[in-house]
Design an enzyme around this catalytic site. Structure first.
Site, short mmCIF file in Angstrom:
data_model
loop_
_atom_site.label_atom_id
_atom_site.label_comp_id
_atom_site.label_asym_id
_atom_site.label_seq_id
_atom_site.Cartn_x
_atom_site.Cartn_y
_atom_site.Cartn_z
CG HIS A 1 -8.77 -2.91 -2.63
ND1 HIS A 1 -9.84 -2.27 -3.24
CD2 HIS A 1 -8.43 -2.12 -1.59
CE1 HIS A 1 -10.11 -1.14 -2.60
NE2 HIS A 1 -9.27 -1.04 -1.57
CG ASP B 1 -2.04 0.98 1.13
OD1 ASP B 1 -1.76 2.20 1.08
OD2 ASP B 1 -3.20 0.56 1.11
CG ASN C 1 -12.24 -0.56 3.18
OD1 ASN C 1 -12.42 -0.98 4.31
ND2 ASN C 1 -11.13 0.06 2.83
CG HIS D 1 -6.87 -2.63 2.79
ND1 HIS D 1 -6.01 -1.58 2.52
CD2 HIS D 1 -8.05 -2.32 2.22
CE1 HIS D 1 -6.66 -0.67 1.82
NE2 HIS D 1 -7.90 -1.10 1.62
CB ALA E 1 -13.97 4.00 4.10
CD GLN E 2 -15.06 -0.68 -3.03
OE1 GLN E 2 -16.20 -0.95 -2.65
NE2 GLN E 2 -14.49 -1.30 -4.05
CB SER E 3 -10.93 5.38 -1.72
OG SER E 3 -9.82 4.55 -1.48
CB VAL E 4 -9.59 1.87 -5.45
CG1 VAL E 4 -9.31 1.31 -6.84
CG2 VAL E 4 -8.59 2.97 -5.10
#
Length: 167
Positions: free
Chosen positions: A153, A58, A140, A155, A146-149
């Site tokens: 994925h 990350d 996420n 983490h 809070a999924q920003s992409v």
């Protein structure tokens, strides 16, 4: 009390997630940063790769060890997975015993299905990264998660004692 952190921290990711949801990134169509990493048009520190997934560090780590496991096939959200991502097909045949008819399920060992494969790769990479004392897996999903992409994925965070509850 509200937690205010640097751009890669909690408020930064929540803000990014809100912007991504507001701009319709979830709908897809545009390449994500992760698809660009897969295509090697954006650099990343790659830890593992096979035909189904890619693992890389990350860029804004939230723990001493923080890497992502992504499928090469884009799936926008975990809540949008389909049967092709989870299904295990069971072959079968009819059997007979004492006049009763029953179905015999043959369970050949299929190649790991995608979601299970991502988890196995996460575990093996965590071991290779020295996370013998444990780690956390996080997925996420959507704006409130809070999924920003919008490319599925996982983490993997470790290397220190993690707090509970998260978020």
């Amino acid at each position: 009390q509200r937690c205010v952190t640097a751009a890669g921290g909690q408020d930064g990711e929540v803000g990014k997630a809100r912007r991504a949801a507001a701009t319709g990134e979830e709908a897809g169509g545009q390449p994500t940063i992760f698809s660009k990493i897969i295509a090697r048009s954006v650099p990343a520190t790659i830890l593992y790769e096979d035909d189904k997934c890619l693992v890389f560090r990350d860029v804004a780590p939230q723990a001493p060890v923080h890497f992502l496991v992504i499928p090469k096939r884009p799936i926008p959200r975990i809540s949008r997975v389909g049967p092709q991502d989870t299904e295990v097909s069971l072959g079968g045949s009819l059997g007979h015993c004492g006049g009763d008819t029953y179905t015999v399920l043959t369970l050949p060992l299929p190649p790991p299905q995608l979601l299970g494969h991502l988890l196995v790769v996460a575990a093996r990479t965590a071991q290779a990264e020295g996370l013998a004392d444990g780690y956390r897996l996080v997925i996420n999903d959507g704006k409130h998660g809070a999924q920003s992409v919008y490319h599925l994925h996982l983490h993997v965070l470790g290397g220190r004692q993690l707090g509970w509850p998260p978020g």
